[in-house]
Write an enzyme that holds these catalytic residues in place. Structure first.
Site, PDB file in Angstrom:
ATOM      1  N   GLY A   3     188.542 120.706  51.937  1.00  0.00           N
ATOM      2  CA  GLY A   3     189.345 120.006  52.925  1.00  0.00           C
ATOM      3  C   GLY A   3     188.976 118.538  52.972  1.00  0.00           C
ATOM      4  O   GLY A   3     188.701 117.911  51.941  1.00  0.00           O
ATOM      5  N   LYS A  23     172.242 114.923  65.339  1.00  0.00           N
ATOM      6  CA  LYS A  23     173.701 115.004  65.343  1.00  0.00           C
ATOM      7  C   LYS A  23     174.194 115.944  66.441  1.00  0.00           C
ATOM      8  O   LYS A  23     175.219 115.684  67.082  1.00  0.00           O
ATOM      9  CB  LYS A  23     174.216 115.456  63.980  1.00  0.00           C
ATOM     10  CG  LYS A  23     175.746 115.367  63.901  1.00  0.00           C
ATOM     11  CD  LYS A  23     176.295 115.619  62.534  1.00  0.00           C
ATOM     12  CE  LYS A  23     177.819 115.427  62.556  1.00  0.00           C
ATOM     13  NZ  LYS A  23     178.451 115.801  61.279  1.00  0.00           N
TER      14      LYS A  23
END
Length: 342
Positions: A17, A212
């Site tokens: 993707g 993160k």
């Protein structure tokens, strides 16, 4: 002039993707034998005319082999996994044809990975995080001994089938669960760097995971619940305070697992504000009617809070709300009850 030189490494990108196709195109540009595994109109466009990357660092095109059938590819040295984490448990049949004895699986996922308690001695060694690896299904599909962790700091999107818009960032930090600087990590990192990406091999990737996660754990579910962008969440006083509280509770859980991200909440908030009117991946999935990838981001940390004795009250409330939202997104539509005449 074509400066492409062949590198003796073979990579399959399973789930090509936005991030996967970007990485695959960069590796192919470096001379790596790359095979993109995708589906639908995106795959058809790549087959017809390759991958086009539009980037502020310079546009480029690549024409790697693309397929929807891993048996067309055969065994590879590295599998770069671009699938959402909620699809890992079903990935076994796609993974199997790509394996030889030393094939690695490099999972570019948000949140807590299934291998988190593998490789480093601790009192939790071998603990299976059920929200991440329900019933051991992910470990069965993706054997932990093959795992290399990957934390993605790049932002990309599919502008149209076959066209990847690179928004910012080129860093893909990787690392062994054990912390070893292994030859299999350096092999992949060298190929990534040759393709124009940053790929540091970290001796403690868990720090990057929590760094993160500090942002993902707050902004992703809040954006889905409110339909707000990252800048919008930061501008609104009460949601800004909610984000800060969720980050504090996340750092508490991390510290109980002896993980200490080297960044302050203030700096993490400033980074989120710089993202501007950006929709998180979770909000984008919601708008497309896709399942929300929050088990590994939020529910996993609540499970780790239970494991370590952390209270994490705000994380628990937001997790409950986000879980209900996800149930509504994924629920099978119900038939409208008939009105029975009285």
């Amino acid at each position: 002039m074509n400066t492409r030189t062949e590198l003796a490494v073979k990579v399959a990108v399973l789930g090509a993707g936005a991030i996967g196709a970007y990485v695959g195109a960069a590796l192919h540009r470096a001379g790596v034998e790359v095979h993109l595994i995708a589906r639908g109109p995106h795959l058809e466009k790549i087959r017809a005319s390759g991958v086009r990357v539009e980037s502020p660092r310079g546009d480029f095109e690549a024409r790697p082999h693309a397929t929807d059938d891993p048996t067309d590819v055969g065994p590879v040295d590295h599998i770069f996994l671009g699938l959402k984490a909620n699809r890992y448990a079903d990935a076994g049949p796609m993974i199997k044809p790509l394996l030889h004895d030393e094939t690695t699986i490099i999972a570019a996922q948000n949140g807590i990975p299934w291998w988190y308690f593998h490789g480093v001695p601790s009192k939790y060694e071998g603990y299976r995080i059920d929200s991440v690896d329900p019933g051991g299904a992910v470990s069965a599909a993706l054997p932990v001994e093959r795992a290399i962790g990957c934390v993605v700091y790049a932002a990309t999107e599919i502008a149209s089938p076959g066209v990847i818009r690179h928004l910012e960032g080129t860093r893909f930090s990787i690392g062994e669960p054990s912390g070893e600087i292994s030859s299999r990590c350096t092999s992949f990192a060298e190929a990534m760097v040759a393709g124009g990406l940053k790929c540091p091999v970290e001796p403690d990737l868990r720090k990057d995971i929590w760094l993160k996660l500090m942002g993902n754990i707050a902004f992703n579910p809040i954006s889905a619940l409110t339909r707000a962008t990252m800048a919008g969440i930061c501008r609104h006083l009460t949601t800004r305070e909610l984000v800060i509280q969720m980050m504090k509770e996340t750092l508490d859980v991390a510290a109980r697992l002896d993980a200490h991200p080297e960044i302050s909440i203030e700096r993490r908030m400033a980074g989120a504000e710089r993202a501007g009117e950006h929709k998180t991946s979770t909000l984008q999935d919601l708008e497309k009617g896709k399942p929300l990838e929050l088990d590994v981001i939020l529910k996993a940390v609540v499970e780790l809070a239970d494991l370590t004795g952390a209270e994490a009250p705000t994380l628990r409330v937001v997790s409950a709300l986000a879980d209900l939202l996800n149930e509504q997104v994924t629920a099978t539509p119900q038939l409208t009850p008939r009105t029975i005449p009285g």
